[in-house]
Design a protein around this motif. Structure first.
Motif, short mmCIF file in Angstrom:
data_model
loop_
_atom_site.label_atom_id
_atom_site.label_comp_id
_atom_site.label_asym_id
_atom_site.label_seq_id
_atom_site.Cartn_x
_atom_site.Cartn_y
_atom_site.Cartn_z
N GLY A 56 44.58 31.25 114.55
CA GLY A 56 44.64 31.81 113.20
C GLY A 56 45.07 33.26 113.23
N ARG A 57 45.36 33.81 112.06
CA ARG A 57 45.74 35.23 111.98
C ARG A 57 44.54 36.15 112.12
NH1 ARG A 57 50.19 35.82 107.19
NH2 ARG A 57 51.94 35.17 108.48
N ARG A 58 43.41 35.73 111.55
CA ARG A 58 42.18 36.53 111.60
C ARG A 58 41.08 35.69 112.23
NH1 ARG A 58 41.58 37.04 105.38
NH2 ARG A 58 41.99 34.86 105.76
N SER A 59 40.07 36.35 112.73
CA SER A 59 38.98 35.60 113.37
C SER A 59 38.30 34.67 112.37
CB SER A 59 37.98 36.55 114.02
OG SER A 59 37.38 37.39 113.06
N CYS A 60 38.22 35.07 111.10
CA CYS A 60 37.59 34.19 110.10
C CYS A 60 38.42 32.93 109.87
CB CYS A 60 37.31 34.93 108.80
SG CYS A 60 38.76 35.53 107.95
N ASP A 61 39.74 32.99 110.08
CA ASP A 61 40.57 31.79 109.99
C ASP A 61 40.18 30.81 111.08
OD1 ASP A 61 42.10 32.93 107.91
OD2 ASP A 61 43.57 33.75 109.32
N CYS A 62 40.07 31.30 112.30
CA CYS A 62 39.70 30.48 113.44
C CYS A 62 38.33 29.84 113.22
CB CYS A 62 39.72 31.35 114.70
SG CYS A 62 39.43 30.49 116.24
N LEU A 63 37.39 30.63 112.76
CA LEU A 63 36.05 30.14 112.48
C LEU A 63 36.08 29.08 111.37
CD1 LEU A 63 33.01 30.32 112.94
CD2 LEU A 63 32.97 32.23 111.33
N GLY A 64 36.86 29.32 110.34
CA GLY A 64 37.01 28.35 109.26
C GLY A 64 37.60 27.04 109.75
N TYR A 65 38.62 27.11 110.62
CA TYR A 65 39.20 25.90 111.18
C TYR A 65 38.13 25.10 111.92
CZ TYR A 65 43.67 28.50 110.75
OH TYR A 65 44.73 29.23 110.31
N PHE A 66 37.34 25.82 112.73
CA PHE A 66 36.31 25.12 113.51
C PHE A 66 35.29 24.46 112.59
CE2 PHE A 66 32.24 24.75 115.58
CZ PHE A 66 32.60 23.92 116.62
N LEU A 67 34.78 25.20 111.62
CA LEU A 67 33.78 24.62 110.72
C LEU A 67 34.32 23.41 109.97
CD1 LEU A 67 32.05 27.80 109.25
CD2 LEU A 67 31.03 26.05 110.73
N HIS A 68 35.56 23.50 109.50
CA HIS A 68 36.19 22.39 108.79
C HIS A 68 36.23 21.15 109.67
CE1 HIS A 68 39.28 20.56 106.05
NE2 HIS A 68 39.51 19.90 107.17
N GLU A 69 36.76 21.31 110.88
CA GLU A 69 36.92 20.15 111.77
C GLU A 69 35.57 19.61 112.23
OE1 GLU A 69 39.71 18.75 111.81
OE2 GLU A 69 40.86 20.41 110.99
N ALA A 70 34.63 20.50 112.53
CA ALA A 70 33.30 20.06 112.98
C ALA A 70 32.60 19.27 111.88
CB ALA A 70 32.46 21.25 113.42
N MET A 71 32.61 19.80 110.67
CA MET A 71 31.94 19.11 109.56
C MET A 71 32.60 17.76 109.27
SD MET A 71 29.39 20.97 108.22
CE MET A 71 29.23 20.44 106.53
N GLU A 72 33.92 17.73 109.25
CA GLU A 72 34.60 16.47 108.97
C GLU A 72 34.34 15.44 110.07
OE1 GLU A 72 38.93 14.70 107.59
OE2 GLU A 72 38.75 16.85 108.00
N MET A 73 34.37 15.88 111.32
CA MET A 73 34.09 14.98 112.44
C MET A 73 32.67 14.42 112.35
SD MET A 73 33.68 15.80 116.46
CE MET A 73 32.15 16.63 116.02
N LEU A 74 31.70 15.30 112.06
CA LEU A 74 30.31 14.85 111.94
C LEU A 74 30.15 13.85 110.78
CD1 LEU A 74 28.61 18.28 112.59
CD2 LEU A 74 28.34 16.23 114.02
#
Length: 132
Positions: A56-74
């Motif tokens: 991502g461009r910013r660290s919050c983008d990277c964190l957002g990507y992770f949360l999105h994928e983790a929640m959807e996977m769960l």
């Protein structure tokens, strides 16, 4: 230590951040500096789930990507993600159905996973940014 069962077929250049416990199984988490956004894979067949995250461009983008994928996977693993009857195709026609207890469970599971992954994700992102 738990080792990855395999490396994702999409990129051999990914950095394996670790194998982390989630309810009833483990998930392999990868950092891919060439990926824009994130993805997860559930293919069953005796293979663990995988999450791949881009910088991502910013660290919050990277964190957002992770949360999105983790929640959807769960949600997929717990049977709470469904295909809607929308005709758009792709990933935008997903429907998530759960009550407040289910939502609380998903958030708690994602928070436990994030707590374990975050230091390694930040380190990989920092290393990636320095190499650019």
């Amino acid at each position: 230590p738990v080792r990855p069962l395999r490396y994702p077929s999409s990129s051999i250049d990914m950095t394996h951040l670790g194998t982390f416990p989630i309810p009833h199984t483990y998930v392999d988490v990868y950092f891919d500096d060439k990926l824009e956004g994130g993805s997860f894979t559930l293919d069953g067949r005796n293979k663990r789930p995988e999450i791949a995250i881009g910088p991502g461009r910013r660290s919050c983008d990277c964190l957002g990507y992770f949360l999105h994928e983790a929640m959807e996977m769960l949600m997929c693993l717990s049977g709470e993600r469904y295909k809607s009857d929308a005709r758009t195709g792709g990933s935008d026609d997903q429907l998530f159905v759960f009550d407040h207890v289910g939502f609380t469970r998903m958030v708690c599971c994602a928070a436990i996973l994030l707590d374990q992954v975050l230091p390694k994700l930040q380190k990989a992102r920092s290393k990636c940014r320095k190499s650019r």
